[in-house]
Design an enzyme around this catalytic site. Sequence first.
Site, PDB file in Angstrom:
ATOM      1  N   ASP A 160       0.872  -1.175   0.000  1.00 44.76           N
ATOM      2  CA  ASP A 160       0.000   0.000   0.000  1.00 44.76           C
ATOM      3  C   ASP A 160       0.911   1.227   0.000  1.00 44.76           C
ATOM      4  O   ASP A 160       1.408   1.666   1.034  1.00 44.76           O
ATOM      5  CB  ASP A 160      -0.897  -0.012   1.239  1.00 44.76           C
ATOM      6  CG  ASP A 160      -1.940   1.101   1.234  1.00 44.76           C
ATOM      7  OD1 ASP A 160      -1.683   2.144   0.597  1.00 44.76           O
ATOM      8  OD2 ASP A 160      -2.980   0.934   1.880  1.00 44.76           O
ATOM      9  N   ARG A 167      -0.186   4.328   2.206  1.00 46.38           N
ATOM     10  CA  ARG A 167       0.032   4.103   3.642  1.00 46.38           C
ATOM     11  C   ARG A 167       1.525   4.132   3.987  1.00 46.38           C
ATOM     12  O   ARG A 167       1.976   4.938   4.802  1.00 46.38           O
ATOM     13  CB  ARG A 167      -0.596   2.758   4.028  1.00 46.38           C
ATOM     14  CG  ARG A 167      -0.238   2.245   5.415  1.00 46.38           C
ATOM     15  CD  ARG A 167       0.682   1.053   5.291  1.00 46.38           C
ATOM     16  NE  ARG A 167       0.784   0.285   6.532  1.00 46.38           N
ATOM     17  CZ  ARG A 167       1.773  -0.571   6.779  1.00 46.38           C
ATOM     18  NH1 ARG A 167       2.741  -0.744   5.890  1.00 46.38           N
ATOM     19  NH2 ARG A 167       1.807  -1.254   7.905  1.00 46.38           N
ATOM     20  N   ASP A 218       5.197  -6.446  19.222  1.00 48.20           N
ATOM     21  CA  ASP A 218       4.098  -7.091  18.517  1.00 48.20           C
ATOM     22  C   ASP A 218       3.872  -8.456  19.152  1.00 48.20           C
ATOM     23  O   ASP A 218       4.832  -9.115  19.575  1.00 48.20           O
ATOM     24  CB  ASP A 218       4.427  -7.252  17.024  1.00 48.20           C
ATOM     25  CG  ASP A 218       3.182  -7.355  16.161  1.00 48.20           C
ATOM     26  OD1 ASP A 218       2.997  -6.485  15.279  1.00 48.20           O
ATOM     27  OD2 ASP A 218       2.388  -8.301  16.358  1.00 48.20           O
ATOM     28  N   GLU A 239       0.403  -4.433  27.175  1.00 43.54           N
ATOM     29  CA  GLU A 239      -0.113  -4.345  28.540  1.00 43.54           C
ATOM     30  C   GLU A 239       0.670  -5.214  29.517  1.00 43.54           C
ATOM     31  O   GLU A 239       0.646  -4.980  30.730  1.00 43.54           O
ATOM     32  CB  GLU A 239      -1.585  -4.784  28.569  1.00 43.54           C
ATOM     33  CG  GLU A 239      -2.522  -3.913  27.753  1.00 43.54           C
ATOM     34  CD  GLU A 239      -2.603  -4.325  26.292  1.00 43.54           C
ATOM     35  OE1 GLU A 239      -3.538  -3.872  25.611  1.00 43.54           O
ATOM     36  OE2 GLU A 239      -1.722  -5.082  25.827  1.00 43.54           O
ATOM     37  N   GLU A 247     -11.290  -3.448  14.420  1.00 45.93           N
ATOM     38  CA  GLU A 247     -10.056  -4.209  14.681  1.00 45.93           C
ATOM     39  C   GLU A 247      -8.841  -3.296  14.812  1.00 45.93           C
ATOM     40  O   GLU A 247      -7.715  -3.699  14.529  1.00 45.93           O
ATOM     41  CB  GLU A 247      -9.819  -5.257  13.589  1.00 45.93           C
ATOM     42  CG  GLU A 247     -10.799  -6.412  13.623  1.00 45.93           C
ATOM     43  CD  GLU A 247     -10.401  -7.574  12.723  1.00 45.93           C
ATOM     44  OE1 GLU A 247      -9.636  -7.337  11.765  1.00 45.93           O
ATOM     45  OE2 GLU A 247     -10.848  -8.699  12.983  1.00 45.93           O
TER      46      GLU A 247
END
Length: 302
Positions: free
Chosen positions: A4, A7, A53, A82, A106
């Site tokens: 993309d 992006r 990730d 977290e 999402e």
Amino acid sequence: MLKDSVRTGSYRAAILNNPHLFKGKTVLDVGCGTGILSMFAAKAGAAHVVGIDMSNIIDQAQKIIEANGFKDTITLVKGKLEEAPLPLAQFDIIISEWMGYFLLYESMLDTVLLARDKYLKPGGLIFPDNATMYIAAIEDQDYKDEKINFWDNVYDFDYSCIKDIALREPLVDTVELKAVVTDPCQIKHIDLRTAKKEDLTFDTTFKLTATRNDYIHAFLAWFDISFDCTHKKVQFSTGPHAKYTHWKQTVLYTRSTITISEGEAITGTLSCAPNARNNRDLDIEIAWQAGEQGETVHYKMY
């Protein structure tokens, strides 16, 4: 998504064209994927980049980073933001490609906001830092017949119970600008520097003014992204007027066809909230009125 060009090219421009913001700084890449944004930041002069990730793609990202000579600058962490411990307590800059379909489907925005509150230094920067959502109305008879009205008669059998399910599921697709019948209306602006998780649940009003005499079969939603903290502003749009992106646009079909003339308006309300069972899914409700016509439709993005 790497293919993309809108992006990836926008992130590259925002980062590499502003080395004065990155030189000697610490950077946190939230949801780093293959590490492309982390490498942009390192190439722009960042002293230390930490990418995090939770998916297995980070194993390939490690190989990519080493192959491109960044293993001493970029540290990758596998896990949830977290829960996973990071090698630095605070960062000068947060970068993330967090956007989903309809901006929030999402999306990782709540995770980015958590990263901001937990790890960003006072006065730190977020790339990107602003997002704006828009809605318009479109003529889409052919596709609506194919996707929705098809269920009225399936080889002479009545499948109409499926029709309502199909109608309430937003369609992510590319829509040509010529299908747009009204002016656009802004329905949500998010400033990532100040937004709260609670802001991702919202109700708003809209007014769409017709630009020609036509029939309306659906609402169309898209979003714009901007990097306002850069010296020369970088932004891109996912709208029907702009170059293709993998986010495309989101089509929300109406039950009835709206007949409208140039200058007339459709007014209404739109509400959006994370689904109670899965907060990455979305519950969307649109209530609209156009003259004597009007209805309310509950949509589910899952």
